[in-house]
Write a protein that holds these residues in place. Sequence first.
Motif, mmCIF file in Angstrom:
data_model
loop_
_atom_site.group_PDB
_atom_site.id
_atom_site.type_symbol
_atom_site.label_atom_id
_atom_site.label_comp_id
_atom_site.label_asym_id
_atom_site.label_seq_id
_atom_site.Cartn_x
_atom_site.Cartn_y
_atom_site.Cartn_z
ATOM 1 N N LEU A 91 10.922 -28.165 -19.634
ATOM 2 C CA LEU A 91 11.713 -29.178 -18.937
ATOM 3 C C LEU A 91 12.202 -28.705 -17.573
ATOM 4 C CD1 LEU A 91 13.811 -30.395 -21.989
ATOM 5 C CD2 LEU A 91 11.731 -31.412 -21.053
ATOM 6 N N ALA A 92 12.257 -27.394 -17.364
ATOM 7 C CA ALA A 92 12.629 -26.824 -16.066
ATOM 8 C C ALA A 92 12.217 -25.365 -16.077
ATOM 9 C CB ALA A 92 14.130 -26.959 -15.794
ATOM 10 N N ALA A 93 11.898 -24.839 -14.888
ATOM 11 C CA ALA A 93 11.527 -23.428 -14.784
ATOM 12 C C ALA A 93 11.696 -22.971 -13.345
ATOM 13 C CB ALA A 93 10.083 -23.200 -15.235
ATOM 14 N N GLY A 94 12.404 -21.863 -13.186
ATOM 15 C CA GLY A 94 12.528 -21.272 -11.862
ATOM 16 C C GLY A 94 13.325 -22.089 -10.874
ATOM 17 N N VAL A 95 14.359 -22.806 -11.300
ATOM 18 C CA VAL A 95 15.175 -23.555 -10.342
ATOM 19 C C VAL A 95 15.913 -22.568 -9.443
ATOM 20 C CG1 VAL A 95 15.426 -25.483 -11.945
ATOM 21 C CG2 VAL A 95 17.194 -23.725 -11.854
ATOM 22 N N ALA A 96 16.204 -22.996 -8.221
ATOM 23 C CA ALA A 96 16.761 -22.077 -7.220
ATOM 24 C C ALA A 96 18.249 -21.818 -7.393
ATOM 25 C CB ALA A 96 16.485 -22.619 -5.817
ATOM 26 N N THR A 97 18.963 -22.740 -8.060
ATOM 27 C CA THR A 97 20.432 -22.612 -8.103
ATOM 28 C C THR A 97 20.962 -22.729 -9.528
ATOM 29 O OG1 THR A 97 20.603 -24.986 -7.628
ATOM 30 C CG2 THR A 97 20.752 -23.459 -5.758
ATOM 31 N N PRO A 98 20.613 -21.816 -10.428
ATOM 32 C CA PRO A 98 21.196 -21.869 -11.768
ATOM 33 C C PRO A 98 22.609 -21.305 -11.751
ATOM 34 C CG PRO A 98 19.808 -19.951 -11.598
ATOM 35 C CD PRO A 98 19.683 -20.683 -10.276
ATOM 36 N N GLY A 99 23.324 -21.538 -12.833
ATOM 37 C CA GLY A 99 24.657 -20.971 -12.979
ATOM 38 C C GLY A 99 24.768 -20.234 -14.298
ATOM 39 N N GLY A 100 25.741 -19.340 -14.391
ATOM 40 C CA GLY A 100 25.946 -18.607 -15.629
ATOM 41 C C GLY A 100 24.812 -17.653 -15.938
ATOM 42 N N ALA A 101 24.741 -17.227 -17.194
ATOM 43 C CA ALA A 101 23.716 -16.293 -17.641
ATOM 44 C C ALA A 101 23.667 -16.323 -19.156
ATOM 45 C CB ALA A 101 24.008 -14.880 -17.141
ATOM 46 N N GLY A 102 22.539 -15.841 -19.703
ATOM 47 C CA GLY A 102 22.401 -15.767 -21.149
ATOM 48 C C GLY A 102 21.379 -16.741 -21.683
ATOM 49 N N ALA A 103 21.341 -16.889 -22.996
ATOM 50 C CA ALA A 103 20.372 -17.764 -23.662
ATOM 51 C C ALA A 103 21.050 -18.485 -24.806
ATOM 52 C CB ALA A 103 19.185 -16.954 -24.177
ATOM 53 N N CYS A 104 20.566 -19.672 -25.118
ATOM 54 C CA CYS A 104 21.158 -20.472 -26.197
ATOM 55 C C CYS A 104 20.117 -21.440 -26.745
ATOM 56 C CB CYS A 104 22.365 -21.245 -25.694
ATOM 57 S SG CYS A 104 23.140 -22.284 -26.967
ATOM 58 N N VAL A 105 20.158 -21.679 -28.036
ATOM 59 C CA VAL A 105 19.330 -22.695 -28.690
ATOM 60 C C VAL A 105 20.268 -23.659 -29.400
ATOM 61 C CG1 VAL A 105 17.538 -23.136 -30.394
ATOM 62 C CG2 VAL A 105 17.445 -21.055 -29.012
ATOM 63 N N GLY A 106 20.089 -24.956 -29.162
ATOM 64 C CA GLY A 106 20.949 -25.935 -29.795
ATOM 65 C C GLY A 106 20.390 -27.330 -29.670
ATOM 66 N N VAL A 107 21.068 -28.273 -30.271
ATOM 67 C CA VAL A 107 20.665 -29.672 -30.197
ATOM 68 C C VAL A 107 21.209 -30.271 -28.913
ATOM 69 C CG1 VAL A 107 20.580 -29.932 -32.705
ATOM 70 C CG2 VAL A 107 22.689 -30.441 -31.474
ATOM 71 N N PRO A 108 20.508 -31.258 -28.336
ATOM 72 C CA PRO A 108 21.003 -31.881 -27.102
ATOM 73 C C PRO A 108 22.165 -32.832 -27.373
ATOM 74 C CG PRO A 108 18.973 -32.946 -27.795
ATOM 75 C CD PRO A 108 19.190 -31.801 -28.742
ATOM 76 N N LEU A 109 23.108 -32.849 -26.460
ATOM 77 C CA LEU A 109 24.221 -33.801 -26.512
ATOM 78 C C LEU A 109 24.318 -34.460 -25.146
ATOM 79 C CD1 LEU A 109 26.757 -35.149 -27.623
ATOM 80 C CD2 LEU A 109 28.039 -33.103 -26.992
ATOM 81 N N LEU A 163 28.125 -25.732 -8.875
ATOM 82 C CA LEU A 163 29.411 -26.437 -8.830
ATOM 83 C C LEU A 163 29.950 -26.698 -10.233
ATOM 84 C CD1 LEU A 163 28.648 -29.018 -5.992
ATOM 85 C CD2 LEU A 163 30.046 -26.953 -5.832
ATOM 86 N N VAL A 164 29.068 -27.077 -11.150
ATOM 87 C CA VAL A 164 29.495 -27.312 -12.529
ATOM 88 C C VAL A 164 29.929 -26.008 -13.182
ATOM 89 C CG1 VAL A 164 28.699 -28.016 -14.817
ATOM 90 C CG2 VAL A 164 28.089 -29.386 -12.812
ATOM 91 N N ALA A 165 29.138 -24.934 -13.002
ATOM 92 C CA ALA A 165 29.437 -23.647 -13.636
ATOM 93 C C ALA A 165 30.780 -23.109 -13.181
ATOM 94 C CB ALA A 165 28.329 -22.643 -13.328
ATOM 95 N N ASN A 166 31.102 -23.292 -11.906
ATOM 96 C CA ASN A 166 32.366 -22.769 -11.386
ATOM 97 C C ASN A 166 33.582 -23.521 -11.905
ATOM 98 O OD1 ASN A 166 31.025 -20.823 -9.919
ATOM 99 N ND2 ASN A 166 31.008 -22.008 -8.016
ATOM 100 N N ARG A 167 33.392 -24.703 -12.481
ATOM 101 C CA ARG A 167 34.522 -25.514 -12.952
ATOM 102 C C ARG A 167 34.597 -25.598 -14.472
ATOM 103 N NH1 ARG A 167 33.151 -26.592 -8.092
ATOM 104 N NH2 ARG A 167 34.630 -27.402 -6.539
ATOM 105 N N LEU A 168 33.751 -24.849 -15.155
ATOM 106 C CA LEU A 168 33.821 -24.857 -16.615
ATOM 107 C C LEU A 168 35.056 -24.094 -17.081
ATOM 108 C CD1 LEU A 168 30.089 -24.185 -17.592
ATOM 109 C CD2 LEU A 168 31.320 -26.357 -17.669
ATOM 110 N N PRO A 169 35.566 -24.438 -18.239
ATOM 111 C CA PRO A 169 36.716 -23.689 -18.786
ATOM 112 C C PRO A 169 36.379 -22.201 -18.930
ATOM 113 C CG PRO A 169 36.368 -25.728 -20.004
ATOM 114 C CD PRO A 169 35.201 -25.587 -19.083
ATOM 115 N N THR A 170 37.389 -21.382 -18.876
ATOM 116 C CA THR A 170 37.200 -19.929 -18.907
ATOM 117 C C THR A 170 36.434 -19.488 -20.149
ATOM 118 O OG1 THR A 170 39.277 -19.665 -17.709
ATOM 119 C CG2 THR A 170 38.394 -17.715 -18.810
#
Length: 540
Positions: A91-109, A163-170
């Motif tokens: 669905l996406a690969a190599g976008v220029a402006t990702p945020g955060g780090a790590g990996a996760c598997v889950g259901v979409p909401l 912008l979204v990553a910088n405004r997520l709860p701590t």
Amino acid sequence: MTAIAGVDVGNATTEVVIVADGAILAAGRAPTRGRKGSPESLHGAAAVVHRVARKTAAVLDEARIAPLRPVDTSVRTVQDVPPLTGRLRVLAAGVATPGGAGACVGVPLLLGNPAGTSDHAGPVIVVVPPETRYDQVAAEIRGLLAAGTRVGAVLVASDEAVLVANRLPTAIRRVPVIDQVDSAAAASCTLLAVEVRPPGHPLTTLADPVALGAVFSLGERDVGDAAQIGRSLLDYSNAVVGLTPDAMRAPQPAPDPWVLRDPGLDDIFTVDLAAAAEAATARRGSLGRAFLVAALHRQPPDTGSAATELGSLLGIPVTSPITEPAAARLGAATTPGMLPGAVVADIGSGTIDAIAADGREAVVAGAGELLTVAVAEALGVPRAAADWIKRGPCVRLDGGQRYEAEDGSRGFLDAPAPAAAAGMLAAPGPGGLLPFAGRSGRQHTPSEWRAIRLRLKQAVLAASLQRALTALGEPGTPLALGCPVQLLMVGGPAADNELVGVLTRSLPDTITVGRGNLGVTRGGEALGHRYAVALGLALA
């Protein structure tokens, strides 16, 4: 004293050499006006002849011009056809402006969907629909956290991941956030896997078929699909992969929009930018996805029309005694050290013309202008800038007067670079250093750009020259038998100091590559590697 002007109307430049009694009196050149062979190009050629003639006291008695064939160079963008990957989707690969780090598997909401799966026991991947403001996203995610929902990653349809990553709860500030994702496609998946690695670091889960199979609980029937996904994600540092209920249908084959079908063409040569990047081991997607096309037109039926028109402009007789390749060989023969059996390669803007000692000729499309277009398309810069960037080594501007060269050495510039150019690559240009960045602002390292640049020269100039030499290498000839052969380069692109090395590494060891130094054996002005055709016409 009979003064003769040789006029070479090229695809990019027009060159004139005036000769009297076998001696060179003067030479000059200018950009070609309009298309090669057009009335504008001949008017421009006449202007160059008049300008060069004013340098001498001789009166022109005759001019000579070869039959003209134009080359058209263009870019054809090809839409990728996704490979069949069963129930898996990238669905996406190599976008220029990702945020955060790590990996996760889950259901979409799907954010804002009242019928969502916010009560799911495991982590959810929040999917943000288009046109949703980043501050609204942060507020709704806070509400999900307050309701006890475990948010493992966020997918944004717009380009506002940072912008979204910088405004997520701590509590979830470091979860992976990826933008430019098709929210509808993501929401339709049964499971999503998201991974963001530090810049330059490859994916460790999504590009590993075994790990990908484990996170999605894939069976034996999906092993091949996971391997296909893993290959497609090599060298990326962020990606989103979805698992759908049903397997993908085979796409309908589409017509090739870049293939030219024109009976008036004599030769077509194409370069695949993505393949060139792959061969240079450049980061996937760093050069874009396009085919570059050079098309050589057939010889016009009336080969004397250009001579007739140029004669009326100059007011003197104008003839076409020989072809451009034959003229190039005559001009190259004024180089000290050229052997009688040498093969001459005239590398121009549109074509590479090769001619053997026995007069056999080969003319193929794809030369200097195609390389310029390749660099322009690869970097996303104008062709005028690419014409300078393609020529040789660059440096990375570290800020102020510091720089890093392609070999890793560091030094100081003579003058400070502009502050806006800090971190960019720069090559010598017409007014000093010319800063440039990669496609879509993606920065290349100096060594990476060197590898790409040399690979593009191999894919364009070396490949075209090999086609020309193959056409000359008929059974029983030295080229076909593998006998030692001297290859002498002339033409504008021969000024490229990297080209001798590129060709030497690309051609058989039996071929010795050198560069012309025209006119030295004739006295007068030494012309270097240019003017071979114009000089040969004047001497014919």
